[in-house]
Structure formats: structure tokens, C-alpha cells
Scaffold this active site. Sequence first.
Site: not given
Lengths: 239, 239
Positions: A30, A84
Site C-alpha cells: 500500500c 497517512s
Amino acid sequence: MSTEKSFAKGSAAPGPVPDGKIRLYSMRFCPFAQRTRLVLAAKGIKHETMNINLKDKPEWFLEKNPLGLVPTLENPSGEVVYDSPITCEYLEEVYPEKKLLPPSPFGKAQQKMMLEHFSKVVPYFYKIPMGRKNGEDVSALEGELKEKFAKLNEDLVNKKTGFFGGNSITMIDYMMWPWFERLELMELKHCLGGTPELKKWTERMTEDAAVKACMHSAETYKAFYKSYQEGKPDYDYGL
Amino acid sequence: MSTEKSFAKGSAAPGPVPDGKIRLYSMRFCPFAQRTRLVLAAKGIKHETMNINLKDKPEWFLEKNPLGLVPTLENPSGEVVYDSPITCEYLEEVYPEKKLLPPSPFGKAQQKMMLEHFSKVVPYFYKIPMGRKNGEDVSALEGELKEKFAKLNEDLVNKKTGFFGGNSITMIDYMMWPWFERLELMELKHCLGGTPELKKWTERMTEDAAVKACMHSAETYKAFYKSYQEGKPDYDYGL
């Protein structure tokens, strides 16, 4: 916990995070989770990683993060942080060693504005391969991506620096890198043809120790990506 | 500069920002710019405001911010910061008086995660009125908005606090407020029917001095919104 293999539905819930460590819930391929992995590596933060089967998520993981997304961080107090950029800023604040953000408020704001711009580039890395797969003409999309790359190139030319935040790697470089690492995989490397400074930046990035530590081989990426495109992602490929 | 009237294409470029002040480029009815106005007011920051005609932007404004968006901040050194959450975090860092963010890294991360969730609510405030205008059935969209409100309500119930970041107003409340202030204008007030704690929060918010200082009358909002929907926004309505 000393396995890189992904945890799926039905797996036993892990115990608390050991003192002195932070735990990352991740997926090996990812790009968003890679941002957090890069920051953990660059700052040398003691951590453990649990990879999540994103097609068949463990119930206990959905309890920790109802959105079920990686990257997710958990600390020994059971506090959970996800998304993130938020995980990376959190690590930057909690672990002051090797600062990745500039000290001044304006420097920090600049990095956030660059990230905001870059968030408009990310969709192209999905739209173009998807379009190609569906047999569509993607030349217009490629043209738009090249324009975005030209802007990034211009930014480096104007700044006269090797990286986006100055002459050494800072947070913004790590935030952008995961998609550039996948350029060849996505068959988008030719889009860098007219942007020599940006190309040089990608070359400089591959020399960084954290970037090296978080990278998979081209062959591994390819195999995972194939399984992903076939709708059966092999999260444990190569283990 | 002592005018609230909007500056349009062809207007003379303003001089540098005076020492000891910060300048906000704004639009009186923009909910994103209102976030920054709320933070400026709450923290009591000395500032000047220049409103921008967003339909016919001054050339000099596009030079400062090529995206041409409000809110945009400029400081006496000519440094420019834009994007509403980035402007607000910048103000929080530069002006330490009356902190609006919690001191702990986890507290800050929580506020950012709440803001990220809320960014998924904002589009409904545009999609529903637009759909209605086009004569579409918006009941499904209203149902989704009510679900989002139910989550926010649950959050307040679980926390047992009067505001989203604790028992006093913090940054996240100001980040969310501008859209709630427009609920009546958008004919969405009935969506609060099943969420009593969230409704009480909106009532508490209207008692805050900064919220009061940045608010327009229902009549003014209505007149501006009518002109906006007719494609001829009257940025200077009521001046």
C-alpha cells in the site's frame, strides 16, 4: 507477531503494544502505508508491523479503526491514529529525533500546501492504468499527468534544491515517493521524459536508506499488482 | 484597505502587509474562509481583511495565490499560506495566545481525524440544495446526511462533553461550524431532528463571541445566496 504475513478475519486479536514501541497496521504494497513506513524507517523509530488482509479484514482491526484502513498506528496506551499524513505528523511530534519537518510555521505550512497539491496528482496513478485496462484512450489523462509533473519539475528548478523541502530529504519527499516508486509498474515512466529535474529527484530518492529499506523488487511489485488486478490480491507474495 | 467591499480584476494591487498584522484574503460568505475568520477572532489576532470578487479575481491576487482561492493569508514578509485547515494551523503556531489545539500529539491527531471525517460531510451541504434546485429527489441524500449527523451526535454522547474537543470550544468546533450556521439557509435544519446532542452543540456555538463576531444575519445570508444561485453573486450585499 514476528511474521509479515497478513492477518485476516477470524485471526486472534493481538495483545497490547509493548512499552517503548509503536505498532503499525499496514499492507506491504500500500503506497499510503508506505508513507508511514518511510517515516518510521527515516526516524529510526522502534516499532512492530502487523499486515492486514484488506479483502478480508480481522474483526479486531475494525474495532480499532472502524474505517478499516491502513496505515493505522497504535501506541502502548491503546491510542489509535490513522490517515497517512496524520500518522506521519503524529510520529514527527512524538519522536523528535531526526526532524523531518522544518521548524518554522511557514515551512510547515509550505509542506502541507505541497502535499495538498500532490493529492491532486495521486488519482492519475489509478485512473490511467484502470483506463488502459478498460481499453480506453488515456492520452488526455497522460497529458494532464505530464503537466502536473512539469509543475513539480518547475518547483525544483525554481528552488534550486535537490529535494522538495531543501537540499536534504524532508517529510514532503517521503509523502510523494511511494507513487514515483510505482511509475514503472504502472507503465507511466515515459511521463517523466520532459521533466529532467524531477527525474533526477527520483534518482536521488532511490539512494536514501529509508527509501531502500521500504522498497520491494520490481518483480515482487509486478506479481502483487497482477494478483491485485485479477481481483485476488496476494498480500503475502514472496514471503 | 478599510473597506469590506470586494476587490475585482483591474483593482490596484495592495501594498505590503503592515508590521504586526496579518492579512486575510477572504469572501464574506465563504464557509471555508469563515474558518480562518473564526480563528483570527477567537485568538484576537491583529489582522486586516481584503475581500475578493471570486467571479472576477484581481490579477495581483492570482499572482499571490495561483489557485485564486480564499482563505489566503499573507504576512508582512510576503509569505502566503492558503487552504483553510492549513491557514488555521499556521495561525495556531504563529500566535500561541489562546491555544485552540490540545497540547498532546494524540489530541492534535484526534482533531485532524475528526476534520477528515467532517470533510466527508461537507459535500452534502452542496449536493442536496443543488439536487433540489434541479428538481431531483434528495431524500436518499438527506438520509445519508442524517446518518452522518447521528455519528457526530454519538461522538458527543460518548465523550459526554459540550464540544467536540472537550468542555470548551477548540479548533475542530470552529472547523465544522460554518456549515451548521447555514443549515437553515440550505433548508437542512430538519436533518438535526433526531440528534439532540448535536442540536445542543449548535446552540452552544451561537453563544461563542468569535462565532457571533463572524456571523451574518439570516436575511443577509438569504439575499447573498439568492444572488449566488442566480449566477450573479453579490459579494458586497448589505455594505
